[in-house]
Design a protein around this motif. Sequence first.
Motif, mmCIF file in Angstrom:
data_model
loop_
_atom_site.group_PDB
_atom_site.id
_atom_site.type_symbol
_atom_site.label_atom_id
_atom_site.label_comp_id
_atom_site.label_asym_id
_atom_site.label_seq_id
_atom_site.Cartn_x
_atom_site.Cartn_y
_atom_site.Cartn_z
ATOM 1 N N CYS A 6 0.835 -1.205 0.000
ATOM 2 C CA CYS A 6 0.000 0.000 0.000
ATOM 3 C C CYS A 6 0.872 1.259 0.000
ATOM 4 O O CYS A 6 0.508 2.267 -0.582
ATOM 5 C CB CYS A 6 -0.944 -0.004 1.209
ATOM 6 S SG CYS A 6 -2.161 1.318 1.167
ATOM 7 N N CYS A 13 2.203 4.142 4.544
ATOM 8 C CA CYS A 13 1.389 2.991 4.944
ATOM 9 C C CYS A 13 2.216 1.720 4.807
ATOM 10 O O CYS A 13 2.846 1.496 3.777
ATOM 11 C CB CYS A 13 0.123 2.887 4.098
ATOM 12 S SG CYS A 13 -0.943 1.529 4.639
ATOM 13 N N ALA A 15 1.018 -1.437 5.086
ATOM 14 C CA ALA A 15 0.213 -2.620 4.772
ATOM 15 C C ALA A 15 0.702 -3.285 3.491
ATOM 16 O O ALA A 15 1.018 -2.612 2.512
ATOM 17 C CB ALA A 15 -1.258 -2.239 4.633
ATOM 18 N N HIS A 32 -9.105 -2.670 3.060
ATOM 19 C CA HIS A 32 -8.085 -1.919 3.791
ATOM 20 C C HIS A 32 -8.268 -0.418 3.598
ATOM 21 O O HIS A 32 -8.170 0.360 4.558
ATOM 22 C CB HIS A 32 -6.694 -2.356 3.308
ATOM 23 C CG HIS A 32 -5.590 -1.443 3.727
ATOM 24 N ND1 HIS A 32 -5.164 -1.343 5.031
ATOM 25 C CD2 HIS A 32 -4.832 -0.571 3.018
ATOM 26 C CE1 HIS A 32 -4.176 -0.441 5.102
ATOM 27 N NE2 HIS A 32 -3.964 0.035 3.890
ATOM 28 N N HIS A 37 -8.004 3.931 5.643
ATOM 29 C CA HIS A 37 -7.781 5.220 4.983
ATOM 30 C C HIS A 37 -9.076 6.000 4.770
ATOM 31 O O HIS A 37 -9.039 7.121 4.260
ATOM 32 C CB HIS A 37 -7.097 5.007 3.625
ATOM 33 C CG HIS A 37 -5.731 4.402 3.738
ATOM 34 N ND1 HIS A 37 -4.707 4.956 4.475
ATOM 35 C CD2 HIS A 37 -5.215 3.252 3.215
ATOM 36 C CE1 HIS A 37 -3.632 4.185 4.393
ATOM 37 N NE2 HIS A 37 -3.921 3.137 3.645
HETATM 38 ZN ZN LIG Z 1 -2.753 1.533 3.303
#
Ligand SMILES: [Zn+2]
Length: 57
Positions: A6, A13, A15, A32, A37
């Motif tokens: 991400c 971020c 992720a 996600h 977000h």
């Molecule tokens: Zn993210």
Amino acid sequence: MKTFACGDVVPGCGARFTSADEDGILSQVAGHAAADHGVTDITPELVQSVRSHIHGA
Ligand SMILES: [Zn+2]
């Protein structure tokens, strides 16, 4: 296996996602994006941006 970070689209971020195919990545990213977000409007531009950063065979 496909992978997507991400942070390639949203700086900072951490992720990361893995799936067998791009659609699997996109569905995880959609969840996600909404949860972490506040992005609930998954535009074609956003999908394109995510797809352009998906790596793997
Ligand atoms: Zn993210």
